[in-house]
Design an enzyme around this catalytic site. Structure first.
Site, PDB file in Angstrom:
ATOM      1  N   VAL A   8      16.248 -14.182  58.092  1.00  0.00           N
ATOM      2  CA  VAL A   8      14.922 -14.879  57.078  1.00  0.00           C
ATOM      3  C   VAL A   8      15.478 -16.458  56.884  1.00  0.00           C
ATOM      4  O   VAL A   8      16.818 -16.518  56.635  1.00  0.00           O
ATOM      5  CB  VAL A   8      14.558 -14.081  56.451  1.00  0.00           C
ATOM      6  CG1 VAL A   8      13.971 -12.877  56.819  1.00  0.00           C
ATOM      7  CG2 VAL A   8      15.670 -13.695  55.268  1.00  0.00           C
ATOM      8  N   SER A   9      14.463 -17.346  56.721  1.00  0.00           N
ATOM      9  CA  SER A   9      14.846 -18.684  56.362  1.00  0.00           C
ATOM     10  C   SER A   9      15.171 -18.982  55.072  1.00  0.00           C
ATOM     11  O   SER A   9      15.776 -19.773  54.625  1.00  0.00           O
ATOM     12  CB  SER A   9      13.576 -19.487  56.863  1.00  0.00           C
ATOM     13  OG  SER A   9      13.213 -19.098  58.335  1.00  0.00           O
ATOM     14  N   THR A  10      14.413 -18.019  53.967  1.00  0.00           N
ATOM     15  CA  THR A  10      14.708 -18.423  52.630  1.00  0.00           C
ATOM     16  C   THR A  10      15.168 -16.914  51.917  1.00  0.00           C
ATOM     17  O   THR A  10      14.911 -15.838  52.489  1.00  0.00           O
ATOM     18  CB  THR A  10      13.346 -18.861  52.175  1.00  0.00           C
ATOM     19  OG1 THR A  10      12.357 -17.784  51.969  1.00  0.00           O
ATOM     20  CG2 THR A  10      12.708 -20.046  52.674  1.00  0.00           C
TER      21      THR A  10
END
Length: 192
Positions: A8-10
């Site tokens: 996931v990016s964050t």
């Protein structure tokens, strides 16, 4: 062995959906990461790539979890294939161990090559158009013709060093040597 990779990016995003899908697909080992896809340094992806062995398959939930760009995706999958490792994307139903999966990847590779060619052509056309209008690319020269005249005059005085002249003109001595090859030979002659 099926080896999963979830990202996931964050920090606020949740990996649960990806983990559930990877477990349901039969992944025995899963590497997880919370990092932007734009980051080149993703330690868990590197660990997953290092962990996989010939005959294994790297599995992701979606193609964009593995790579940010098509070029990066193709390079990664080609590297895996070269090592005898398969690749599977669950959402897109791509499996490079099948004939259809390999076909899809060859199409991706062809599209990426086409895109690179179009970008090259556009860049070349833009540079030619700029040249036709009298614009030249690159950095502006560090020294003007007037600076070179001053440098030559100063260097005629044996009491003034190349470093002094360079400092006065606001450039490095190596820049002065590049513009005035005779300055270098004069220094070498004075040292011998």
């Amino acid at each position: 062995m099926l080896v999963g990779y979830a990202r996931v990016s964050t920090q606020e995003q949740d990996l649960a959906l990806q983990l559930d899908a990877l477990k349901a697909a039969g992944c025995e080992k899963i590497f997880t990461e919370k990092a932007s896809g734009a980051q080149r340094d993703r330690p868990q992806l590197l660990a997953a790539l290092d962990y996989t062995r010939t005959g294994d398959t790297l599995v992701v939930w979606k193609l964009d979890r593995l790579a940010r760009s098509l070029k990066q995706l193709i390079e990664t999958v080609e590297d895996l294939g070269g090592r005898g490792i398969g690749f599977r994307s669950l959402t897109e139903a791509i499996d490079t161990q099948t004939t259809g999966g390999r076909l899809v990847f060859h199409l991706f590779a062809a599209l990426a090559e086409f895109e690179r060619g179009v970008i090259r052509e556009r860049t070349r056309a833009g540079l030619e158009a700029a040249r036709a209008r009298g614009r030249v690319g690159g950095r502006p020269p560090a020294l003007t013709a007037k600076d070179l005249t001053v440098a030559k005059a100063l260097l005629r005085d044996p009491e003034i060093s190349v470093e002094d002249v360079a400092r006065r003109l606001g450039v490095a001595p190596s820049t002065l040597y590049r513009y005035l090859p005779k300055a270098r030979s004069a220094v070498l002659a004075s040292e011998s």
